[in-house]
Motif scaffolding. Structure first.
Motif, PDB file in Angstrom:
ATOM      1  N   UNK A 191       4.480   0.625   7.548  1.00  0.00           N
ATOM      2  CA  UNK A 191       5.261  -0.093   8.543  1.00  0.00           C
ATOM      3  C   UNK A 191       6.655  -0.376   7.982  1.00  0.00           C
ATOM      4  N   UNK A 192       7.595  -0.555   8.879  1.00  0.00           N
ATOM      5  CA  UNK A 192       8.957  -0.882   8.451  1.00  0.00           C
ATOM      6  C   UNK A 192       9.633  -1.727   9.525  1.00  0.00           C
ATOM      7  N   UNK A 193      10.870  -2.056   9.298  1.00  0.00           N
ATOM      8  CA  UNK A 193      11.626  -2.863  10.247  1.00  0.00           C
ATOM      9  C   UNK A 193      11.721  -2.188  11.609  1.00  0.00           C
ATOM     10  N   UNK A 194      11.726  -0.855  11.619  1.00  0.00           N
ATOM     11  CA  UNK A 194      11.967  -0.136  12.874  1.00  0.00           C
ATOM     12  C   UNK A 194      10.712   0.494  13.471  1.00  0.00           C
ATOM     13  N   UNK A 195       9.537   0.269  12.898  1.00  0.00           N
ATOM     14  CA  UNK A 195       8.325   0.775  13.532  1.00  0.00           C
ATOM     15  C   UNK A 195       7.951  -0.134  14.696  1.00  0.00           C
ATOM     16  N   UNK A 196       7.241   0.439  15.653  1.00  0.00           N
ATOM     17  CA  UNK A 196       6.794  -0.315  16.825  1.00  0.00           C
ATOM     18  C   UNK A 196       5.894  -1.464  16.378  1.00  0.00           C
ATOM     19  N   UNK A 197       6.114  -2.684  16.878  1.00  0.00           N
ATOM     20  CA  UNK A 197       5.260  -3.818  16.486  1.00  0.00           C
ATOM     21  C   UNK A 197       3.788  -3.601  16.800  1.00  0.00           C
ATOM     22  N   UNK A 198       3.489  -2.724  17.771  1.00  0.00           N
ATOM     23  CA  UNK A 198       2.097  -2.461  18.133  1.00  0.00           C
ATOM     24  C   UNK A 198       1.457  -1.348  17.294  1.00  0.00           C
ATOM     25  N   UNK A 199       2.221  -0.764  16.401  1.00  0.00           N
ATOM     26  CA  UNK A 199       1.717   0.363  15.616  1.00  0.00           C
ATOM     27  C   UNK A 199       0.612  -0.083  14.656  1.00  0.00           C
ATOM     28  N   UNK A 200      -0.438   0.717  14.587  1.00  0.00           N
ATOM     29  CA  UNK A 200      -1.497   0.548  13.592  1.00  0.00           C
ATOM     30  C   UNK A 200      -1.557   1.818  12.749  1.00  0.00           C
ATOM     31  N   UNK A 201      -1.607   1.660  11.438  1.00  0.00           N
ATOM     32  CA  UNK A 201      -1.646   2.802  10.522  1.00  0.00           C
ATOM     33  C   UNK A 201      -2.841   2.636   9.585  1.00  0.00           C
ATOM     34  N   UNK A 202      -3.576   3.736   9.390  1.00  0.00           N
ATOM     35  CA  UNK A 202      -4.750   3.714   8.524  1.00  0.00           C
ATOM     36  C   UNK A 202      -4.717   4.896   7.557  1.00  0.00           C
ATOM     37  N   UNK A 203      -5.198   4.635   6.352  1.00  0.00           N
ATOM     38  CA  UNK A 203      -5.475   5.729   5.416  1.00  0.00           C
ATOM     39  C   UNK A 203      -6.945   6.073   5.583  1.00  0.00           C
ATOM     40  N   UNK A 204      -7.219   7.266   6.113  1.00  0.00           N
ATOM     41  CA  UNK A 204      -8.581   7.652   6.483  1.00  0.00           C
ATOM     42  C   UNK A 204      -9.389   8.072   5.275  1.00  0.00           C
ATOM     43  N   UNK A 205      -8.781   8.798   4.345  1.00  0.00           N
ATOM     44  CA  UNK A 205      -9.483   9.231   3.135  1.00  0.00           C
ATOM     45  C   UNK A 205      -8.833   8.586   1.915  1.00  0.00           C
ATOM     46  N   UNK A 206      -9.659   8.155   0.983  1.00  0.00           N
ATOM     47  CA  UNK A 206      -9.156   7.469  -0.204  1.00  0.00           C
ATOM     48  C   UNK A 206      -9.773   8.000  -1.494  1.00  0.00           C
ATOM     49  N   UNK A 207     -10.559   9.062  -1.407  1.00  0.00           N
ATOM     50  CA  UNK A 207     -11.174   9.666  -2.585  1.00  0.00           C
ATOM     51  C   UNK A 207     -10.131  10.514  -3.298  1.00  0.00           C
ATOM     52  N   UNK A 208      -9.600  10.047  -4.400  1.00  0.00           N
ATOM     53  CA  UNK A 208      -8.519  10.741  -5.085  1.00  0.00           C
ATOM     54  C   UNK A 208      -8.990  11.953  -5.866  1.00  0.00           C
ATOM     55  N   UNK A 209     -10.293  12.211  -5.865  1.00  0.00           N
ATOM     56  CA  UNK A 209     -10.795  13.453  -6.458  1.00  0.00           C
ATOM     57  C   UNK A 209     -10.842  14.574  -5.424  1.00  0.00           C
TER      58      UNK A 209
END
Length: 442
Positions: A20-38
């Motif tokens: 997110x940042x100052x200019x992203x939509x306030x309604x925006x939702x962001x997810x990291x779907x995968x987190x397995x770094x292998x």
């Protein structure tokens, strides 16, 4: 293979406020779907996007490479199902080695995928399988281990693309493979008839590593495919190393429409005129008989513009096939003509062809400047993009695999993309966003 049921699905997802940042939509939702770094995870892109989401937009499939920190022999590609509305629960659909092209069936119930079981280059063995997504049962549909009709050679093991396309009626699957001999590095398109259990092929662009035909989704042109010709002999050679050699037939990239028996139908009027770079990343505009690609434009302003061009394929004489925008009877529009300095890269449409998502090339040599935006493309006689910023993925773009390459669910509510930010550099993970909305035409 062990049956992997819904109850075995596991969520790795977490919210990602860092994007997110100052200019992203306030309604925006962001997810990291995968987190397995292998593992490296790859979002569906361009050609693969239409065959990676179920029609109800609740599920998607993607590929990931396991054991990326280990030896090459231990690495393997698996196709994973993501339950979008179940906290992005993940369930592997394959566990075989050397999985290649894949596509969801039109009803979203089955996954088709190819396995390269070639013992070596002289003993080809490609296997087409189908897995029932809910029951986790699978069956072998076809084995390709001899000369392919229309090509006259057997596919060479170990050299195959991970792209596929499905015909509108779901009865045919298009992909591509290498048909090398030790002295002739040839590629060919493959067409699997899923009802008749037959395979054939053709060599419309025999020396390009991207000969997969993308099926048109317009019912009036259901047996026609979009195919790319970069006029460069390129691929992975018999020594396992990448090579690229410009051919001297045509000076720039071109796009063509062919039937799935390999016969020529039309060419796309893009590029090949002064001030236009070669078109790239061409796709069908949803279910319309129109093609969209991007190219560098130097003939519309004193500075560089990364324009998005919409065109209608033109049936033409053989001597006009490679004239691009100069083909007689050409009809085309610059979708980005109202944007002073546009930039676009990997483009994906919804099925209606009126909404899209794209990343940008960014500043040359500084990949982290690439952003994602969505846009409306009204279904009118003279369409023009209405863009809306989504987010900055911060991906390094240090390699081809870390370009964001976004795509979206058929209902347009979710955008999936890849990034190596917050991960290991050059090892991407899968991310998604929702809540951005599409701008309305004025």
């Amino acid at each position: 293979m062990k049956d992997l049921r819904i109850k075995d699905a596991v969520s790795e997802a977490k919210e990602c406020p860092e994007m997110h940042s100052t200019v992203t939509d306030p309604n925006l939702e962001v997810y990291q779907v995968t987190t397995d770094l292998e593992s490296d995870a790859f979002s569906p892109e361009m050609n693969n996007a239409p065959v990676s989401y179920t029609p109800d937009s609740r599920r998607m499939v993607f590929s990931r490479t396991r054991n990326v920190s280990g030896p090459a022999a231990a690495q393997r590609v698996e196709i994973v199902l993501c339950e979008i509305y179940e906290r992005f629960a993940l369930r592997p659909l394959t566990d075989e080695a050397n999985v290649r092209s894949y596509a969801l069936s039109r009803d979203g119930r089955h996954l088709y995928y190819l396995i390269d079981e070639s013992a070596d280059a002289r003993h080809p063995r490609l296997i087409l399988k189908r897995v029932d997504i809910d029951r986790a049962t699978r069956e072998t549909l076809m084995v390709v281990d001899r000369k392919v009709e229309g090509v006259g050679r057997a596919p060479r093991g170990g050299h195959m693309l991970a792209e596929a396309s499905l015909s509108l009626d779901g009865r045919k699957l298009s992909t591509a493979a290498s048909f090398y001999t030790d002295t002739d590095p040839m590629f060919a398109s493959l067409i699997f008839d899923l009802e008749k259990a037959t395979v054939c092929g053709f060599t419309f662009v025999p020396y390009s590593w991207r000969p997969t035909g993308l099926y048109c989704q317009d019912p009036a042109h259901a047996d026609e495919m979009l195919i790319f010709d970069d006029h460069v002999a390129s691929g992975i050679g018999v020594n396992g190393k990448w090579y690229s050699r410009k051919l001297d037939d045509v000076p720039s990239r071109t796009y063509h429409v062919i039937r799935d028996d390999g016969t020529f139908v039309a060419s796309c009027p893009m590029g090949m005129v002064k001030g236009e770079g070669g078109p790239n990343h061409g796709i069908w505009r949803g279910n319309k008989y129109q093609v969209v690609g991007h190219m560098s434009l130097f003939n519309t302003s004193p500075f560089w513009r990364g324009g998005m061009i919409l065109c209608e394929p033109v049936a033409c004489r053989p001597e006009d096939r490679y004239k691009g925008a100069a083909i007689p009877g050409a009809r085309r529009w610059e979708l980005t003509r109202h944007i002073k300095r546009p930039d676009c890269f990997h483009i994906a449409f919804d099925p209606t062809g009126t909404r899209l998502v794209t990343d940008t090339e960014g500043v040359h040599g500084a990949g982290e400047t690439s952003i994602l935006y969505v846009a409306s493309a009204p279904d009118v006689a003279d369409p023009a993009l209405i863009p809306r910023y989504v987010l900055h993925p911060n991906s390094s773009q240090h390699s081809y695999s870390t370009q964001p390459k976004p795509s979206m669910t058929p209902d347009g509510k979710w955008v999936f993309f890849r990034s190596d930010w917050l991960c290991k550099r050059e090892h991407p993970q899968l991310f998604c966003a929702t809540g951005y909305g599409f701008p309305e035409a004025l």
